[in-house]
Design a protein around this motif. Structure first.
Motif, PDB file in Angstrom:
ATOM      1  N   VAL A 167      -8.460  -0.821  -4.373  1.00 11.53           N
ATOM      2  CA  VAL A 167      -9.092   0.321  -5.035  1.00 11.53           C
ATOM      3  C   VAL A 167      -8.779   1.602  -4.267  1.00 11.53           C
ATOM      4  O   VAL A 167      -8.415   2.628  -4.852  1.00 11.53           O
ATOM      5  CB  VAL A 167     -10.616   0.124  -5.155  1.00 11.53           C
ATOM      6  N   GLN A 168      -8.897   1.529  -2.936  1.00  9.74           N
ATOM      7  CA  GLN A 168      -8.600   2.691  -2.104  1.00  9.74           C
ATOM      8  C   GLN A 168      -7.122   3.076  -2.210  1.00  9.74           C
ATOM      9  O   GLN A 168      -6.781   4.259  -2.332  1.00  9.74           O
ATOM     10  CB  GLN A 168      -8.963   2.389  -0.652  1.00  9.74           C
ATOM     11  N   LEU A 169      -6.237   2.078  -2.191  1.00 12.01           N
ATOM     12  CA  LEU A 169      -4.810   2.348  -2.314  1.00 12.01           C
ATOM     13  C   LEU A 169      -4.463   2.938  -3.670  1.00 12.01           C
ATOM     14  O   LEU A 169      -3.613   3.819  -3.780  1.00 12.01           O
ATOM     15  CB  LEU A 169      -4.017   1.061  -2.087  1.00 12.01           C
ATOM     16  N   SER A 170      -5.139   2.462  -4.709  1.00  8.57           N
ATOM     17  CA  SER A 170      -4.901   2.982  -6.055  1.00  8.57           C
ATOM     18  C   SER A 170      -5.266   4.462  -6.130  1.00  8.57           C
ATOM     19  O   SER A 170      -4.534   5.272  -6.712  1.00  8.57           O
ATOM     20  CB  SER A 170      -5.709   2.188  -7.080  1.00  8.57           C
ATOM     21  N   GLY A 171      -6.381   4.823  -5.522  1.00  5.83           N
ATOM     22  CA  GLY A 171      -6.797   6.224  -5.521  1.00  5.83           C
ATOM     23  C   GLY A 171      -5.826   7.104  -4.758  1.00  5.83           C
ATOM     24  O   GLY A 171      -5.473   8.201  -5.216  1.00  5.83           O
ATOM     25  N   LEU A 172      -5.365   6.632  -3.612  1.00  8.50           N
ATOM     26  CA  LEU A 172      -4.413   7.411  -2.834  1.00  8.50           C
ATOM     27  C   LEU A 172      -3.075   7.543  -3.553  1.00  8.50           C
ATOM     28  O   LEU A 172      -2.433   8.596  -3.514  1.00  8.50           O
ATOM     29  CB  LEU A 172      -4.204   6.756  -1.464  1.00  8.50           C
ATOM     30  N   THR A 173      -2.669   6.473  -4.231  1.00  4.37           N
ATOM     31  CA  THR A 173      -1.423   6.518  -4.996  1.00  4.37           C
ATOM     32  C   THR A 173      -1.498   7.578  -6.090  1.00  4.37           C
ATOM     33  O   THR A 173      -0.550   8.342  -6.310  1.00  4.37           O
ATOM     34  CB  THR A 173      -1.112   5.141  -5.609  1.00  4.37           C
ATOM     35  N   ALA A 174      -2.637   7.621  -6.763  1.00  2.00           N
ATOM     36  CA  ALA A 174      -2.823   8.628  -7.816  1.00  2.00           C
ATOM     37  C   ALA A 174      -2.881  10.031  -7.223  1.00  2.00           C
ATOM     38  O   ALA A 174      -2.276  10.970  -7.757  1.00  2.00           O
ATOM     39  CB  ALA A 174      -4.097   8.322  -8.590  1.00  2.00           C
ATOM     40  N   ASP A 175      -3.609  10.197  -6.112  1.00  2.00           N
ATOM     41  CA  ASP A 175      -3.720  11.513  -5.482  1.00  2.00           C
ATOM     42  C   ASP A 175      -2.353  12.052  -5.045  1.00  2.00           C
ATOM     43  O   ASP A 175      -2.080  13.245  -5.167  1.00  2.00           O
ATOM     44  CB  ASP A 175      -4.647  11.438  -4.258  1.00  2.00           C
ATOM     45  N   LEU A 176      -1.524  11.148  -4.538  1.00  2.00           N
ATOM     46  CA  LEU A 176      -0.199  11.549  -4.061  1.00  2.00           C
ATOM     47  C   LEU A 176       0.812  11.663  -5.189  1.00  2.00           C
ATOM     48  O   LEU A 176       1.911  12.186  -4.987  1.00  2.00           O
ATOM     49  CB  LEU A 176       0.313  10.542  -3.032  1.00  2.00           C
ATOM     50  N   GLY A 177       0.457  11.147  -6.361  1.00  2.00           N
ATOM     51  CA  GLY A 177       1.391  11.167  -7.485  1.00  2.00           C
ATOM     52  C   GLY A 177       2.576  10.257  -7.266  1.00  2.00           C
ATOM     53  O   GLY A 177       3.691  10.538  -7.743  1.00  2.00           O
ATOM     54  N   ALA A 195       5.231   7.303  -7.589  1.00  2.00           N
ATOM     55  CA  ALA A 195       5.772   6.499  -8.675  1.00  2.00           C
ATOM     56  C   ALA A 195       5.511   5.022  -8.421  1.00  2.00           C
ATOM     57  O   ALA A 195       5.152   4.277  -9.342  1.00  2.00           O
ATOM     58  CB  ALA A 195       7.276   6.738  -8.814  1.00  2.00           C
ATOM     59  N   ARG A 196       5.652   4.611  -7.143  1.00  2.00           N
ATOM     60  CA  ARG A 196       5.481   3.194  -6.808  1.00  2.00           C
ATOM     61  C   ARG A 196       5.037   3.059  -5.364  1.00  2.00           C
ATOM     62  O   ARG A 196       5.444   3.831  -4.506  1.00  2.00           O
ATOM     63  CB  ARG A 196       6.795   2.440  -7.032  1.00  2.00           C
ATOM     64  N   LEU A 197       4.187   2.069  -5.114  1.00  2.00           N
ATOM     65  CA  LEU A 197       3.768   1.739  -3.761  1.00  2.00           C
ATOM     66  C   LEU A 197       4.032   0.258  -3.534  1.00  2.00           C
ATOM     67  O   LEU A 197       3.606  -0.592  -4.326  1.00  2.00           O
ATOM     68  CB  LEU A 197       2.282   2.038  -3.554  1.00  2.00           C
ATOM     69  N   SER A 198       4.734  -0.054  -2.460  1.00  2.00           N
ATOM     70  CA  SER A 198       5.034  -1.438  -2.098  1.00  2.00           C
ATOM     71  C   SER A 198       4.606  -1.672  -0.661  1.00  2.00           C
ATOM     72  O   SER A 198       4.681  -0.770   0.184  1.00  2.00           O
ATOM     73  CB  SER A 198       6.526  -1.735  -2.238  1.00  2.00           C
ATOM     74  N   VAL A 199       4.160  -2.885  -0.391  1.00  2.00           N
ATOM     75  CA  VAL A 199       3.739  -3.245   0.959  1.00  2.00           C
ATOM     76  C   VAL A 199       4.417  -4.556   1.344  1.00  2.00           C
ATOM     77  O   VAL A 199       4.250  -5.572   0.663  1.00  2.00           O
ATOM     78  CB  VAL A 199       2.206  -3.383   1.061  1.00  2.00           C
ATOM     79  N   ASP A 200       5.186  -4.504   2.416  1.00  2.00           N
ATOM     80  CA  ASP A 200       5.908  -5.679   2.921  1.00  2.00           C
ATOM     81  C   ASP A 200       6.673  -6.394   1.811  1.00  2.00           C
ATOM     82  O   ASP A 200       6.626  -7.620   1.674  1.00  2.00           O
ATOM     83  CB  ASP A 200       4.950  -6.630   3.629  1.00  2.00           C
ATOM     84  N   GLY A 201       7.373  -5.596   1.001  1.00  2.00           N
ATOM     85  CA  GLY A 201       8.239  -6.135  -0.043  1.00  2.00           C
ATOM     86  C   GLY A 201       7.555  -6.451  -1.355  1.00  2.00           C
ATOM     87  O   GLY A 201       8.230  -6.757  -2.345  1.00  2.00           O
ATOM     88  N   GLU A 202       6.234  -6.361  -1.411  1.00  2.00           N
ATOM     89  CA  GLU A 202       5.485  -6.664  -2.635  1.00  2.00           C
ATOM     90  C   GLU A 202       5.052  -5.371  -3.317  1.00  2.00           C
ATOM     91  O   GLU A 202       4.450  -4.495  -2.693  1.00  2.00           O
ATOM     92  CB  GLU A 202       4.257  -7.510  -2.308  1.00  2.00           C
ATOM     93  N   ILE A 203       5.368  -5.255  -4.593  1.00  2.00           N
ATOM     94  CA  ILE A 203       4.960  -4.068  -5.352  1.00  2.00           C
ATOM     95  C   ILE A 203       3.467  -4.158  -5.612  1.00  2.00           C
ATOM     96  O   ILE A 203       2.977  -5.093  -6.250  1.00  2.00           O
ATOM     97  CB  ILE A 203       5.736  -3.966  -6.673  1.00  2.00           C
ATOM     98  N   ILE A 204       2.729  -3.161  -5.125  1.00  2.00           N
ATOM     99  CA  ILE A 204       1.272  -3.136  -5.285  1.00  2.00           C
ATOM    100  C   ILE A 204       0.879  -2.349  -6.523  1.00  2.00           C
ATOM    101  O   ILE A 204       0.062  -2.785  -7.331  1.00  2.00           O
ATOM    102  CB  ILE A 204       0.606  -2.522  -4.031  1.00  2.00           C
ATOM    103  N   LEU A 205       1.470  -1.186  -6.678  1.00  2.00           N
ATOM    104  CA  LEU A 205       1.164  -0.320  -7.818  1.00  2.00           C
ATOM    105  C   LEU A 205       2.442   0.377  -8.260  1.00  2.00           C
ATOM    106  O   LEU A 205       3.230   0.821  -7.427  1.00  2.00           O
ATOM    107  CB  LEU A 205       0.113   0.733  -7.422  1.00  2.00           C
ATOM    108  N   GLU A 206       2.645   0.462  -9.566  1.00  2.00           N
ATOM    109  CA  GLU A 206       3.792   1.182 -10.106  1.00  2.00           C
ATOM    110  C   GLU A 206       3.335   2.005 -11.302  1.00  2.00           C
ATOM    111  O   GLU A 206       3.100   1.472 -12.378  1.00  2.00           O
ATOM    112  CB  GLU A 206       4.912   0.221 -10.511  1.00  2.00           C
ATOM    113  N   ALA A 207       3.189   3.306 -11.078  1.00  2.00           N
ATOM    114  CA  ALA A 207       2.791   4.197 -12.159  1.00  2.00           C
ATOM    115  C   ALA A 207       3.968   4.510 -13.068  1.00  2.00           C
ATOM    116  O   ALA A 207       3.834   4.596 -14.288  1.00  2.00           O
ATOM    117  CB  ALA A 207       2.213   5.492 -11.582  1.00  2.00           C
ATOM    118  N   ARG A 208       5.144   4.665 -12.444  1.00  2.00           N
ATOM    119  CA  ARG A 208       6.377   4.959 -13.170  1.00  2.00           C
ATOM    120  C   ARG A 208       7.521   4.290 -12.431  1.00  2.00           C
ATOM    121  O   ARG A 208       7.507   4.217 -11.204  1.00  2.00           O
ATOM    122  CB  ARG A 208       6.625   6.471 -13.243  1.00  2.00           C
TER     123      ARG A 208
END
Length: 432
Positions: free
Chosen positions: A223-233, A235-248
């Motif tokens: 939830v915290q990572l999702s909020g930061l991803t949105a705040d930063l705009g 496109a994609r956030l990955s952690v240790d090779g795993e895609i966590i969130l992909e807005a675009r």
């Protein structure tokens, strides 16, 4: 390093070291640059490598072994200019920001000329295609804790210490603007010990951020990572090779298609340099009908080549092959594209396998493509575009091809790595 300063104690212009003031403090004149961008001078016990020194500098230095640290600039090199970044002296990211552009570009071209001459290759070398500040789209940053503070930036040269960056004239401004937000992101996933690595790629869809060596328990922080991803705009956030969130999808244009690199995967450092490289590759291949693209990555050259010829792309990394596969499925009116995953260092395409191709492109890592060059030299391939970020290994591979009956028709350096000693090169070859 002490901050160099000007002084009225000019020593004069003779080459070599002047006077031993103490056992370790001497005055020297820089006579050349080494291939890593360090100044070279004659010291009391042999050559000295001086980071920050430029040809024509007269310096007071502290010498330790074959290396020296600048204590004072006694006479400035005509090539010396004021660096544009406040972090320059400490940061290990740039080593030539203090060098005037004409001298800097001449140094890069000379790197290529000397590498070729070392292999007995005497061919004209084009002027360097320059790179603009603020064009670097990919950065690998490091985060580390320093007490209660989190630092994010680059390591100092030859040091474990980290420079906490607030600016970077090389990077895309969108990456620099995101640094405070990237620090907040790093805080969430920072391990108790060690460093967190952030690979940041600026794409048309936004920043693509891949973190490595994250702390465990990430699923509790979504939830915290999702909020930061949105705040930063992002496109994609990955952690240790795993895609966590992909807005675009963080897709990169490559001719008529767009390819999405794997998280933290290799891409050309700047879009502008990539375009220049592709233009040079296509010119080298001419009107070829069937070509192989070796060390193809995610299709940087494959898709552009496929606009006029059929292409067989070969790449050793599974994630890159998967990205190439996905991109090749886009309807773009291209010629046939086939691909395979293959370790070209261990299993180069043999001369017999190359029989069906009239042209080949290869773009290997810094170690070069010796085994593949040996098979190309034995083949009937008519045209080659050789791309490299290491002039020394490129020259070695070109020597093999020349000895196998090829002629180098053009060599063009491209300054993809601004303010560093590294240079990209494209060589065009034809059967003699």
């Amino acid at each position: 390093m002490h901050k160099p300063r000007n002084s009225a104690l000019a020593v004069g212009g003779g080459a070599g070291y002047r006077t031993a003031m103490t056992d370790a403090t001497i005055d020297i004149t820089i006579t050349a640059l080494g291939h890593l961008g360090d100044g070279l001078a004659s010291g009391p016990k042999g050559p000295l490598f001086v980071p920050g020194g430029l040809p024509g500098d007269v310096l007071r230095v502290k010498a330790q072994g074959d290396r020296a640290t600048i204590l004072e600039i006694l006479t400035r090199s005509p090539a010396r200019v004021e660096p544009t970044c406040r972090h320059f002296e400490a940061c290990g990211g740039c080593s030539l920001q203090h060098m005037a552009e004409p001298d800097y570009l001449a140094f890069k071209r000379d790197q290529v000329v000397r590498a070729l001459e070392d292999r007995g290759i005497e061919v004209p070398v084009d002027e360097v295609i320059p790179s603009a500040p603020g064009s670097r789209r990919r950065a690998v940053l490091t985060a580390v804790r320093a007490g209660h503070k989190l630092l994010l930036g680059y390591h100092e040269r030859a040091s474990n210490r980290l420079v906490d960056i607030t600016e970077c004239p090389v990077l895309d401004p969108k990456i620099v603007a995101a640094v405070p937000g990237l620090k907040r992101l790093a805080e969430v996933l920072m391990p108790r010990k060690g460093e967190l690595r952030l690979t940041v790629l600026a794409t048309p869809a936004g920043l693509d951020v891949a973190l490595a060596n994250a702390a465990p328990g990430m699923e509790k922080k979504l939830v915290q990572l999702s909020g930061l991803t949105a705040d930063l705009g992002l496109a994609r956030l990955s952690v240790d090779g795993e895609i966590i969130l992909e807005a675009r999808a963080p897709a990169l244009p490559m001719g008529k298609v767009a390819a999405v690199p794997a998280p933290g995967g290799f891409t050309q450092a700047t879009a502008e340099a990539e375009a220049h490289l592709a233009t040079l590759v296509l010119a080298a291949l001419g009107k070829s009908k069937k070509a192989a693209d070796l060390f193809a990555g995610i299709g940087t050259f494959t898709f552009r080549m496929a606009e006029t010829m059929s292409v067989h792309a070969v790449e050793g990394e599974a994630a890159a092959v998967a990205a190439l596969d996905r991109a090749s499925r886009q309807p773009a009116g291209l010629r046939q594209i086939t691909f395979e995953r293959r370790d070209l260092f261990r299993r180069p395409l043999m001369a017999a396998e190359l029989a069906g191709f009239d042209a080949v492109t290869f773009d290997p890592p810094r170690t070069g493509a010796q085994a593949q060059a040996e098979q190309l030299a034995l083949s009937k391939v008519k045209r080659i575009a050789a791309v490299s970020c290491n002039p020394a290994t490129l020259a070695r591979d070109l020597r093999i091809l020349i000895d196998g009956g090829f002629k180098v028709t053009r060599v063009t350096p491209v300054d993809q790595f601004l303010y560093s000693p590294h240079v990209e090169v494209v060589a065009a070859l034809e059967r003699a």
